[in-house]
Design an enzyme around this catalytic site. Structure first.
Site, PDB file in Angstrom:
ATOM      1  CE  LYS A  16       1.035   1.293   4.368  1.00 50.71           C
ATOM      2  NZ  LYS A  16       1.828   2.490   4.665  1.00 50.71           N
ATOM      3  CG  ASP A 146      -0.561  -0.361   7.752  1.00 51.79           C
ATOM      4  OD1 ASP A 146      -1.433   0.521   7.755  1.00 51.79           O
ATOM      5  OD2 ASP A 146       0.631  -0.150   7.479  1.00 51.79           O
TER       6      ASP A 146
END
Ligand SMILES: C[C@@](CO)(OP(=O)(O)O)[C@H](O)COP(=O)(O)OP(=O)(O)OC[C@H]1O[C@@H](n2ccc(N)nc2=O)[C@H](O)[C@@H]1O
Ligand SMILES: Nc1ncnc2c1ncn2[C@@H]1O[C@H](COP(=O)(O)OP(=O)(O)O)[C@@H](O)[C@H]1O
Length: 321
Positions: A16, A146
């Site tokens: 990401k 995350d």
């Protein structure tokens, strides 16, 4: 009668980048409130989960030497959390995990979190669990802030610790160049450095997430480039001053904008289109400011089963600095 052992399951999972990362004050639980916009990129790890009598984790590829293979590996933590969640014995899960990494370790691209998310998705298939993505994301949040995003992928707004995820409309494919640094950065140290900078002065803060959401829905990379922002960038640059040169070199090479990815030290450069990204990558590699340069696109989907046997993986083009 012989029991049928299900075949190994392989999952591909994305890295990401945070297009927007607003960090609030530090909380009593040691975390900071975040408002962030994640985008999943076509830089991926692959994780194979298999029933085995010799349980454990193997790691190969990018940065493998610096990844723990014991109980602290985030993929192993995922095995234990899911086993516990579904009533299996977390101390004797009888699974072996093989991780093939392309995502830089401690690079601010959530590679370890991605491996944990992939393990959850792989085990759900291997163990034939009736479990929704939302339920898996709940388990993911216990492993790290995350991890839930890597289950969903795409583009998403993250709030609270960054683990409450709402999908965001993004009509365009964006083209990125990623510059890996020579060594990783520790996420807690970068948050601590931001607290220190804020105690000493007033480092710049990013604006509102809404503007970035509008930029995303316009699909225009030039508009989005003006809106990218990361509160952790000042802290990462303070700990790693060489990142200033890397950020300058990417923009000089023709990127629309450059930023530190999450807690760094990877720098992410947004480019006009795919051809421009390849040109920027080549020039950045020649500038000698980083270890490795890769191109990637986003958004891509989250952790997804790609096969129940060993599958060949497409490796994104790499340019050695
Ligand atoms: C900064 C971000 C941005 O997406 O990612 P990276 O750039 O590291 O990949 C994340 O917030 C990292 O998430 P993740 O790496 O899962 O963090 P965790 O393991 O849950 O937490 C590690 C440590 O980071 C700090 N932390 C993390 C998240 C958060 N909202 N506030 C924090 O202060 C805390 O010190 C925490 O103990
Ligand atoms: N499967 C894994 N892959 C990478 N790192 C892992 C893994 N499991 C545990 N770690 C540890 O987690 C730390 C952060 O890893 P990573 O997720 O790659 O970075 P970041 O949080 O910067 O995105 C690393 O320093 C590493 O020691």
């Amino acid at each position: 009668m012989l029991a049928v052992v299900p075949p190994p399951v392989t999952v591909r999972v994305p890295a990401k980048v945070n297009l927007h990362l607003a960090v609030g004050d530090s909380r009593a639980d040691g975390y900071h409130d975040l408002v962030t916009i994640f985008q999943a990129l076509s830089l991926t790890d692959e994780v194979t989960v298999a029933i085995a009598d010799d349980p454990g984790v193997e790691v190969h590829g990018e940065g493998a030497d610096s990844v723990p293979t014991g109980a602290s590996n985030l993929a192993w933590r995922a095995v234990r959390e899911l086993a516990q969640h579904v009533g299996r014995d977390p101390d004797d899960p009888k699974v072996r995990i093989v991780i093939r990494k392309s995502i830089p370790v401690a690079g601010g691209m959530a590679g370890g979190s991605a491996d944990a998310a992939a393990t959850l998705v792989g085990l759900a298939s291997l163990w034939r669990l009736e479990i929704s993505r939302d339920e898996l994301a709940g388990v993911a949040g216990k492993i790290g802030a995350d991890v839930p995003f890597a289950i969903y992928g795409g583009t998403a707004l993250g709030t609270d610790r960054g683990d409450r995820i709402v999908p965001v409309l993004s009509r365009h494919t964006f083209h990125w160049v990623l510059a890996f640094d020579r060594r990783g950065l520790s996420t807690p140290e970068v948050f601590d450095e931001l607290d220190r900078l804020r105690a000493d002065g007033d480092p710049p803060r990013v604006g509102e997430a809404e503007a970035v959401l509008e930029g995303l829905s316009s699909g225009d990379p030039r508009q989005l480039a003006l809106l990218l922002g990361n509160d952790l960038q000042a802290a990462a640059v303070s700990l790693r001053p060489n990142l200033r040169r890397t950020l300058r070199a990417g923009v000089n090479a023709g990127a629309l904008a450059g930023m530190v990815s999450g807690s760094g030290p990877t720098c992410a450069f947004l480019c006009t289109d795919g051809d421009s990204a390849v040109r920027v990558a080549a020039e950045l590699a020649g500038a000698g400011v980083c270890r490795t340069v890769r191109v990637a696109q986003g958004p891509v989907h989250g952790a997804r089963v790609i096969g129940t046997e060993e599958a060949p993986r497409p490796i994104p083009p790499e340019v050695h600095a």
